[in-house]
Design a protein around this motif. Structure first.
Motif, short mmCIF file in Angstrom:
data_model
loop_
_atom_site.label_atom_id
_atom_site.label_comp_id
_atom_site.label_asym_id
_atom_site.label_seq_id
_atom_site.Cartn_x
_atom_site.Cartn_y
_atom_site.Cartn_z
N GLY A 1 45.78 36.69 34.54
CA GLY A 1 45.26 37.50 33.44
C GLY A 1 43.75 37.51 33.39
N SER A 2 43.14 36.38 33.69
CA SER A 2 41.68 36.31 33.68
C SER A 2 41.06 37.14 34.80
N LEU B 1 37.65 44.84 32.56
CA LEU B 1 36.35 44.89 31.86
C LEU B 1 35.30 45.61 32.71
N GLY C 1 41.85 40.74 34.01
CA GLY C 1 41.02 41.16 32.88
C GLY C 1 39.58 41.43 33.29
N ILE D 1 36.06 36.27 32.49
CA ILE D 1 36.91 35.80 31.39
C ILE D 1 37.10 34.29 31.46
#
Length: 173
Positions: A124-125, A132, A128, A74
């Motif tokens: 968050g990255s 994913l 995430g 991300i």
């Protein structure tokens, strides 16, 4: 009433003086504890500011070539990453450090807000990337670890606590 009753043999004036002496000792101890707490809080803010100023160039040194693993899925899509993120962190650290030195609470809140934004983006990255990878059916090969999201998320919470403390200090009671 808690504690021992009036001391035997003391008249009312002596009892009142003893009560005032005890109150003075209590207020002195409370003032000392308050000053120590404020000193510790300011030391923590300076530590966060210094860490951000040191980590920012280290984060930038990763370069785009260093963001090839699955954890960076991300972050790679953030414009000018890692440099833009390093600037966010570094500027936040400098603002926080200077504002804390000069005791400018509003500017401290700006610096903490930038650090909070950086930690939330990074947490968050990384989180995430794990989601994913899981949504893709956990493909073979390297998988992104979950622990960086937890590390950065807890640092985001710490920044939020500092912000809340500053916010409460600035409101009149």
């Amino acid at each position: 009433m808690t504690g021992p009753g009036p001391a035997a043999g003391l008249n009312a004036l002596d009892q009142f003086a003893a009560t005032l002496d005890a109150l003075d000792a209590h207020l002195t101890a409370a003032g000392t504890a308050m000053r120590r707490s404020e000193h510790n809080r300011l030391s923590l803010l300076h530590l966060h500011a210094a860490a951000a100023a040191v980590v920012a160039p280290l984060f930038a040194s990763i370069g785009q070539a260093g963001m090839q693993g699955p954890s960076w899925t991300i972050i790679r899509h953030i414009p000018a990453a890692p440099y833009s993120l390093a600037v966010l962190l570094g500027v936040g650290g400098v603002i926080l450090g200077v504002a804390t030195w000069f005791r400018h609470r509003s500017a401290e809140m700006v610096g903490l807000g930038l650090l909070l934004a950086w930690y939330v983006i990074i947490a968050g990255s990384f989180g995430g990337a794990v989601l994913l990878w899981l949504a893709d059916g956990s493909p073979p090969g390297p998988r992104p670890p979950a622990y960086p999201a937890g590390v950065y998320a807890h640092l985001a919470v710490i920044m939020a606590v500092h912000l809340r403390t500053l916010w409460r200090m600035r409101r009149p009671r």
